[in-house]
Design a protein around this motif. Structure first.
Motif, PDB file in Angstrom:
ATOM      1  N   VAL A  38      -3.380  -7.470  11.654  1.00 25.01           N
ATOM      2  CA  VAL A  38      -2.294  -7.822  10.738  1.00 25.01           C
ATOM      3  C   VAL A  38      -1.073  -8.201  11.565  1.00 25.01           C
ATOM      4  CG1 VAL A  38      -0.842  -7.059   8.833  1.00 25.01           C
ATOM      5  CG2 VAL A  38      -3.190  -6.204   9.030  1.00 25.01           C
ATOM      6  N   GLU A  39      -0.602  -9.408  11.400  1.00 31.59           N
ATOM      7  CA  GLU A  39       0.497  -9.898  12.229  1.00 31.59           C
ATOM      8  C   GLU A  39       1.868  -9.653  11.602  1.00 31.59           C
ATOM      9  OE1 GLU A  39      -0.315 -13.989  12.938  1.00 31.59           O
ATOM     10  OE2 GLU A  39      -2.027 -13.590  14.262  1.00 31.59           O
ATOM     11  N   ALA A  40       1.941  -9.652  10.280  1.00 27.94           N
ATOM     12  CA  ALA A  40       3.224  -9.479   9.594  1.00 27.94           C
ATOM     13  C   ALA A  40       3.136  -8.291   8.644  1.00 27.94           C
ATOM     14  CB  ALA A  40       3.596 -10.743   8.819  1.00 27.94           C
ATOM     15  N   TYR A  41       4.062  -7.345   8.824  1.00 31.63           N
ATOM     16  CA  TYR A  41       4.041  -6.140   7.987  1.00 31.63           C
ATOM     17  C   TYR A  41       5.391  -5.442   8.019  1.00 31.63           C
ATOM     18  CZ  TYR A  41       3.154  -4.099  12.621  1.00 31.63           C
ATOM     19  OH  TYR A  41       3.226  -3.764  13.957  1.00 31.63           O
ATOM     20  N   LEU A  42       5.573  -4.538   7.055  1.00 32.28           N
ATOM     21  CA  LEU A  42       6.704  -3.621   7.010  1.00 32.28           C
ATOM     22  C   LEU A  42       6.139  -2.236   6.710  1.00 32.28           C
ATOM     23  CD1 LEU A  42      10.135  -3.980   5.250  1.00 32.28           C
ATOM     24  CD2 LEU A  42       8.721  -1.982   4.805  1.00 32.28           C
ATOM     25  N   VAL A  43       6.481  -1.268   7.550  1.00 33.52           N
ATOM     26  CA  VAL A  43       6.039   0.115   7.358  1.00 33.52           C
ATOM     27  C   VAL A  43       7.278   0.978   7.138  1.00 33.52           C
ATOM     28  CG1 VAL A  43       4.814   2.085   8.350  1.00 33.52           C
ATOM     29  CG2 VAL A  43       4.053  -0.250   8.869  1.00 33.52           C
ATOM     30  N   GLU A  44       7.308   1.731   6.026  1.00 34.68           N
ATOM     31  CA  GLU A  44       8.443   2.599   5.727  1.00 34.68           C
ATOM     32  C   GLU A  44       7.942   3.963   5.279  1.00 34.68           C
ATOM     33  OE1 GLU A  44      10.999   4.835   3.128  1.00 34.68           O
ATOM     34  OE2 GLU A  44       9.506   3.475   2.267  1.00 34.68           O
ATOM     35  N   ILE A  45       8.460   5.004   5.913  1.00 35.20           N
ATOM     36  CA  ILE A  45       8.152   6.380   5.523  1.00 35.20           C
ATOM     37  C   ILE A  45       9.465   7.156   5.472  1.00 35.20           C
ATOM     38  CG2 ILE A  45       6.904   8.503   6.048  1.00 35.20           C
ATOM     39  CD1 ILE A  45       4.913   6.871   7.663  1.00 35.20           C
ATOM     40  N   GLY A  46       9.850   7.581   4.290  1.00 34.89           N
ATOM     41  CA  GLY A  46      11.042   8.400   4.142  1.00 34.89           C
ATOM     42  C   GLY A  46      12.304   7.787   4.726  1.00 34.89           C
ATOM     43  N   GLY A  47      12.407   6.453   4.699  1.00 33.99           N
ATOM     44  CA  GLY A  47      13.603   5.775   5.198  1.00 33.99           C
ATOM     45  C   GLY A  47      13.488   5.224   6.597  1.00 33.99           C
ATOM     46  N   GLU A  48      12.486   5.669   7.368  1.00 34.95           N
ATOM     47  CA  GLU A  48      12.249   5.125   8.699  1.00 34.95           C
ATOM     48  C   GLU A  48      11.379   3.873   8.564  1.00 34.95           C
ATOM     49  OE1 GLU A  48      14.507   7.377   9.259  1.00 34.95           O
ATOM     50  OE2 GLU A  48      13.080   8.936   8.777  1.00 34.95           O
ATOM     51  N   VAL A  49      11.770   2.788   9.230  1.00 40.45           N
ATOM     52  CA  VAL A  49      11.124   1.494   9.003  1.00 40.45           C
ATOM     53  C   VAL A  49      10.795   0.810  10.327  1.00 40.45           C
ATOM     54  CG1 VAL A  49      11.326  -0.749   7.854  1.00 40.45           C
ATOM     55  CG2 VAL A  49      12.532   1.219   6.924  1.00 40.45           C
ATOM     56  N   ARG A  50       9.653   0.098  10.327  1.00 37.86           N
ATOM     57  CA  ARG A  50       9.323  -0.786  11.449  1.00 37.86           C
ATOM     58  C   ARG A  50       8.676  -2.041  10.876  1.00 37.86           C
ATOM     59  NH1 ARG A  50       6.045   0.819  17.009  1.00 37.86           N
ATOM     60  NH2 ARG A  50       5.416  -1.290  17.612  1.00 37.86           N
ATOM     61  N   ILE A  78       0.870  -1.172   0.000  1.00 38.59           N
ATOM     62  CA  ILE A  78       0.000   0.000   0.000  1.00 38.59           C
ATOM     63  C   ILE A  78       0.908   1.223   0.000  1.00 38.59           C
ATOM     64  CG2 ILE A  78      -1.825   1.248   1.223  1.00 38.59           C
ATOM     65  CD1 ILE A  78      -2.510  -1.465   2.595  1.00 38.59           C
ATOM     66  N   THR A  79       0.749   2.104  -0.966  1.00 38.85           N
ATOM     67  CA  THR A  79       1.642   3.260  -1.080  1.00 38.85           C
ATOM     68  C   THR A  79       0.849   4.546  -1.240  1.00 38.85           C
ATOM     69  OG1 THR A  79       1.809   3.154  -3.494  1.00 38.85           O
ATOM     70  CG2 THR A  79       3.357   1.821  -2.231  1.00 38.85           C
ATOM     71  N   GLY A  80       1.525   5.663  -0.984  1.00 38.40           N
ATOM     72  CA  GLY A  80       0.898   6.960  -1.164  1.00 38.40           C
ATOM     73  C   GLY A  80       1.833   8.070  -0.739  1.00 38.40           C
ATOM     74  N   PRO A  81       1.494   9.329  -1.055  1.00 33.22           N
ATOM     75  CA  PRO A  81       2.337  10.477  -0.677  1.00 33.22           C
ATOM     76  C   PRO A  81       2.036  10.938   0.739  1.00 33.22           C
ATOM     77  CG  PRO A  81       0.485  11.225  -2.002  1.00 33.22           C
ATOM     78  CD  PRO A  81       0.367   9.728  -1.928  1.00 33.22           C
ATOM     79  N   VAL A  82       3.066  11.412   1.430  1.00 36.75           N
ATOM     80  CA  VAL A  82       2.881  11.973   2.772  1.00 36.75           C
ATOM     81  C   VAL A  82       4.155  12.725   3.175  1.00 36.75           C
ATOM     82  CG1 VAL A  82       3.788   9.985   4.068  1.00 36.75           C
ATOM     83  CG2 VAL A  82       2.044  11.457   5.105  1.00 36.75           C
ATOM     84  N   PHE A  83       4.003  13.828   3.900  1.00 35.26           N
ATOM     85  CA  PHE A  83       5.127  14.586   4.469  1.00 35.26           C
ATOM     86  C   PHE A  83       6.182  14.972   3.424  1.00 35.26           C
ATOM     87  CE2 PHE A  83       4.435  11.467   8.214  1.00 35.26           C
ATOM     88  CZ  PHE A  83       3.237  12.080   8.550  1.00 35.26           C
ATOM     89  N   GLY A  84       5.780  15.199   2.190  1.00 37.77           N
ATOM     90  CA  GLY A  84       6.748  15.541   1.162  1.00 37.77           C
ATOM     91  C   GLY A  84       7.538  14.351   0.650  1.00 37.77           C
ATOM     92  N   THR A  85       7.170  13.155   1.063  1.00 38.80           N
ATOM     93  CA  THR A  85       7.835  11.934   0.614  1.00 38.80           C
ATOM     94  C   THR A  85       6.745  10.907   0.312  1.00 38.80           C
ATOM     95  OG1 THR A  85       9.505  10.261   1.184  1.00 38.80           O
ATOM     96  CG2 THR A  85       8.191  11.140   2.996  1.00 38.80           C
ATOM     97  N   GLU A  86       7.034   9.638   0.442  1.00 34.10           N
ATOM     98  CA  GLU A  86       6.048   8.594   0.208  1.00 34.10           C
ATOM     99  C   GLU A  86       6.100   7.560   1.319  1.00 34.10           C
ATOM    100  OE1 GLU A  86       6.703   6.831  -3.588  1.00 34.10           O
ATOM    101  OE2 GLU A  86       5.563   8.381  -4.657  1.00 34.10           O
ATOM    102  N   TYR A  87       4.983   6.885   1.523  1.00 32.04           N
ATOM    103  CA  TYR A  87       4.989   5.744   2.421  1.00 32.04           C
ATOM    104  C   TYR A  87       4.836   4.464   1.608  1.00 32.04           C
ATOM    105  CZ  TYR A  87      -0.183   6.032   2.148  1.00 32.04           C
ATOM    106  OH  TYR A  87      -1.488   6.092   1.715  1.00 32.04           O
ATOM    107  N   HIS A  88       5.514   3.420   2.076  1.00 29.56           N
ATOM    108  CA  HIS A  88       5.464   2.106   1.448  1.00 29.56           C
ATOM    109  C   HIS A  88       5.186   1.100   2.558  1.00 29.56           C
ATOM    110  CE1 HIS A  88       7.161   3.620  -2.353  1.00 29.56           C
ATOM    111  NE2 HIS A  88       7.843   4.433  -1.570  1.00 29.56           N
TER     112      HIS A  88
END
Length: 344
Positions: A200-212, A34-44
């Protein structure tokens, strides 16, 4: 906003072999992005789910709402944000009530400031602007020493006072708070918590290089993340780490800088002297429980420089990876706590 099956280089889609349950098979789980624009960057955002368009639509809408809430609270570019409203108050010596999320970020920022001896400072914005890395125009020469010292005397994270109940902040002398080095990390955590609460048990959240990340990919593989080589104009991998929980953030001076009169000026300002950092530490990567803390700590360690940052990180048993400029190329060093995350 979009969602799709994902096939990136370091997050390769694999399929779960359906487990035999009686005489039937469970549905396949796949990685959806799931992707989209946010904070002048993008989230993935990558989630491991069976194919369910309705569920993906629900998650995409919820993610958008979470990010909008963070932006409406912590943006310095939105005049109507909660943070901007405080910054525009002329007399900030009275308690200004804030939301729980904003208080959490401000409290964490203060903790990291104390921990790093002031290397992390959310009040440093006016000094950053003076060097041309904010809304003010980029200067054509190094700021006047007297003006620089004046602005440096006016700022300081220790001037900020916090009240937990009800959440509120105040300062005796007017300040301009800037959460750009911690808010993206908080947004990553907020999305991660939303996904967990949504089942959701398994995921990756990335925004502008910050990841969890959480859980594992189909096939029980850990999530593989790249630490970039700190070079401008192209993307190269320095090292790969494997995570199945925790968060990771990187801070470096190799993407946002300018040159004037043959001298290179980094966007990262040392709050101790008000000048761009000039040491040989090119990037710092931190792994810890939350992206918010990893985001702030990476910035703090980057300001401190390799020797001071390494000593503190080892003493506190923190997982930190350093890339240092050498006479030819780069050299990498990492703390003992980081070694368990390195991929083979």
């Amino acid at each position: 906003m979009t969602f799709r099956m994902t096939r990136p280089a370091l997050v390769t889609m694999t399929l779960v072999i359906a487990a035999l349950a009686g005489c039937s098979f469970e549905s396949e789980k796949k990685i959806w992005e799931i992707t989209g624009p946010v904070f002048g960057t993008e989230y993935h955002i990558k989630v491991v789910l069976t194919e369910d368009t309705e569920q993906l639509d629900t998650l995409a809408g919820g993610i958008s709402a979470v990010l909008e809430s963070v932006d409406a609270s912590m943006s310095t570019w939105r005049e109507d944000s909660e943070l901007s409203r405080f910054n525009h108050v002329e007399d900030q010596s009275n308690w200004f009530e804030v939301s729980g999320p904003l208080y959490t970020v401000l409290a964490t920022a203060t903790e990291v400031s104390d921990f790093s001896g002031g290397a992390f400072d959310i009040t440093i914005g006016p000094v950053v602007n003076l060097w041309g890395f904010g809304p003010e125009a980029r200067p054509e020469q190094v700021p006047d020493a007297d003006l620089l010292q004046q602005r440096l005397n006016e700022v300081g994270y220790e001037k900020l006072q916090l009240r937990a109940e009800p959440p509120a902040i105040k300062v005796d002398s007017k300040q301009t708070l800037d959460l750009s080095a911690i808010a993206k990390g908080y947004a990553v955590d907020a999305v991660a918590e939303f996904l967990t609460d949504s089942g959701v048990e398994a995921y990756l959240v990335e925004i502008g290089g910050e990841v969890r990340v959480s859980g594992r990919k189909p096939g029980q593989e850990a999530w593989r993340l790249a630490i970039e080589e700190p070079v401008f104009g192209r993307r190269e991998v320095n090292r790969v780490v494997a995570l199945e929980s925790n968060a990771m953030a990187t801070s470096g001076d190799y993407r946002n800088y300018y040159e004037s009169a043959g001298q290179r000026f980094s966007h990262t300002i040392d709050p101790d002297n008000g000048r761009p950092i000039s040491h040989n530490l090119a990037s710092v990567t931190v792994i810890t429980e939350t992206a918010m803390r990893a985001d702030a700590l990476a910035t703090a360690f980057n300001v401190m420089g390799y020797d001071r940052a390494r000593e503190l990180a080892i003493r506190e048993n923190m997982a930190v990876y350093f890339i240092i400029r050498a006479e030819s190329g780069f050299k990498s060093h990492y703390t003992p706590a980081f070694s368990s995350y390195l991929a083979n």
